[in-house]
Design a protein around this motif. Sequence first.
Motif, PDB file in Angstrom:
ATOM      1  N   PRO A  21      -3.850  -2.764 -10.471  1.00 43.35           N
ATOM      2  CA  PRO A  21      -2.551  -2.372 -11.036  1.00 43.35           C
ATOM      3  C   PRO A  21      -1.928  -3.503 -11.838  1.00 43.35           C
ATOM      4  O   PRO A  21      -2.059  -4.678 -11.486  1.00 43.35           O
ATOM      5  CB  PRO A  21      -1.726  -2.030  -9.790  1.00 43.35           C
TER       6      PRO A  21
ATOM      7  N   HIS B 192      -5.678   5.729  -9.500  1.00 40.16           N
ATOM      8  CA  HIS B 192      -7.100   5.368  -9.539  1.00 40.16           C
ATOM      9  C   HIS B 192      -7.893   6.172  -8.519  1.00 40.16           C
ATOM     10  O   HIS B 192      -8.996   6.650  -8.811  1.00 40.16           O
ATOM     11  CB  HIS B 192      -7.261   3.875  -9.264  1.00 40.16           C
TER      12      HIS B 192
ATOM     13  N   GLU C  49       0.817  -0.468 -20.258  1.00 36.62           N
ATOM     14  CA  GLU C  49       0.321  -1.532 -19.378  1.00 36.62           C
ATOM     15  C   GLU C  49      -0.814  -2.322 -20.022  1.00 36.62           C
ATOM     16  O   GLU C  49      -0.905  -3.541 -19.884  1.00 36.62           O
ATOM     17  CB  GLU C  49      -0.199  -0.957 -18.048  1.00 36.62           C
TER      18      GLU C  49
ATOM     19  N   SER D   9      -9.873  -1.047  -9.505  1.00 35.49           N
ATOM     20  CA  SER D   9      -8.431  -0.818  -9.508  1.00 35.49           C
ATOM     21  C   SER D   9      -7.702  -2.156  -9.475  1.00 35.49           C
ATOM     22  O   SER D   9      -7.856  -2.946  -8.541  1.00 35.49           O
ATOM     23  CB  SER D   9      -8.030   0.026  -8.293  1.00 35.49           C
TER      24      SER D   9
ATOM     25  N   ARG E 250      -3.683   1.284 -13.834  1.00 34.86           N
ATOM     26  CA  ARG E 250      -2.731   2.243 -13.277  1.00 34.86           C
ATOM     27  C   ARG E 250      -2.526   1.967 -11.783  1.00 34.86           C
ATOM     28  O   ARG E 250      -3.143   1.072 -11.209  1.00 34.86           O
ATOM     29  CB  ARG E 250      -3.241   3.668 -13.493  1.00 34.86           C
ATOM     30  N   SER E 251      -1.697   2.748 -11.162  1.00 37.06           N
ATOM     31  CA  SER E 251      -1.451   2.565  -9.732  1.00 37.06           C
ATOM     32  C   SER E 251      -2.719   2.851  -8.939  1.00 37.06           C
ATOM     33  O   SER E 251      -3.620   3.565  -9.404  1.00 37.06           O
ATOM     34  CB  SER E 251      -0.339   3.501  -9.258  1.00 37.06           C
ATOM     35  N   SER E 252      -2.792   2.296  -7.745  1.00 44.50           N
ATOM     36  CA  SER E 252      -3.961   2.531  -6.896  1.00 44.50           C
ATOM     37  C   SER E 252      -4.083   4.009  -6.544  1.00 44.50           C
ATOM     38  O   SER E 252      -5.191   4.532  -6.383  1.00 44.50           O
ATOM     39  CB  SER E 252      -3.872   1.682  -5.627  1.00 44.50           C
ATOM     40  N   GLU E 253      -2.940   4.704  -6.458  1.00 45.22           N
ATOM     41  CA  GLU E 253      -2.965   6.139  -6.165  1.00 45.22           C
ATOM     42  C   GLU E 253      -3.584   6.920  -7.319  1.00 45.22           C
ATOM     43  O   GLU E 253      -4.388   7.840  -7.107  1.00 45.22           O
ATOM     44  CB  GLU E 253      -1.550   6.652  -5.894  1.00 45.22           C
TER      45      GLU E 253
ATOM     46  N   GLU F  73       0.864  -4.814 -12.168  1.00 45.06           N
ATOM     47  CA  GLU F  73       1.759  -5.787 -11.540  1.00 45.06           C
ATOM     48  C   GLU F  73       0.997  -6.917 -10.842  1.00 45.06           C
ATOM     49  O   GLU F  73       1.571  -7.961 -10.531  1.00 45.06           O
ATOM     50  CB  GLU F  73       2.702  -5.102 -10.542  1.00 45.06           C
ATOM     51  N   HIS F  74      -0.312  -6.706 -10.607  1.00 42.60           N
ATOM     52  CA  HIS F  74      -1.129  -7.749  -9.982  1.00 42.60           C
ATOM     53  C   HIS F  74      -2.073  -8.419 -10.981  1.00 42.60           C
ATOM     54  O   HIS F  74      -2.833  -9.317 -10.606  1.00 42.60           O
ATOM     55  CB  HIS F  74      -1.965  -7.153  -8.844  1.00 42.60           C
TER      56      HIS F  74
END
Length: 301
Positions: A58, A46, A84, A56, A41-44, A60-61
């Motif tokens: 994400p 997490h 994802e 963490s 999930r997004s770093s936010e 996309e990485h």
Amino acid sequence: MIKYDNPAEDNDFNCSDYCLSPREFFEKRRTSKRPYVFDLRSSEAHEEENIPGSLSLPIEHFETSIYQMPFAGDILPYGGEDGEVLTAAEILYDNGFDSFNYTDSYEALFSNADATYLTITSDAHKKIDDELQNSDELKAVQIIIEPTSPLKAIYRPELVISAQEGSIKLEVDGVEIFTERKTASYLEGTIIEINDEGHLEVRNPNLSISKLNGSLEEQIQLMLDEQVNPMLASHGGNVMLEGIKDSSAYVRFGGGCQGCSMIDTTVKQGVEVMLKEAIPELVGVYDVTDHSEGESPFFTG
């Protein structure tokens, strides 16, 4: 909102072979010798809430980070509600990884918690029933879980009137069980039983903290195995006990800790504090690592 491809359409990859139920996912995390849990999930998201010890990463990485993935160990990714984790699973498969499993989503890990997560022995069940029936107020059992590291915790039961705020509820053999959502990842495999003193006790194979006893060396080794190394593993590091002299421990770091520019902080504010709090007779902790030979430090100066 991004929607990710479903790799089930890939003729070479059968996602169901790698998908685990929430209970199976937590069981794998609990019993694996080298679990690597990744939050896609997004770093936010997490930062707001995560499985303790998860890294963490994400989605996309994820593909650009594949070369850093450990081949030795069990890779356990989880994601959000947008698929994802299916994309990540296909990337792992396409890059030759076979020791990985995933679960549907982070939320499912908690919303699907059920009675299979817990076992209540017959003696403990009788004691709980007796105490609840003899009370006009007590209604359920709250399992208090105090994490000491990503894969270790202290467990204790408490008979309560109602659940603490933020708790999830399970019904096990007619007994209402509550535990806080934020520590629910430590719940799978838990056993409620009667100890030698006749009191209710909660323990979890692989996750409960062992009682320290034996020689100073044995106590230090147990702490390193159960609390310190699981913490360092999140940075790809480890520490070994080299020896004891004058009630002080001499340790050697490896992996991502060898050559790390933050090693002094790790030793004095991390490892030494943890060991001395648990073992009062320990005088100090000294690092004997040759950090000039570190090949992949987690932090570089």
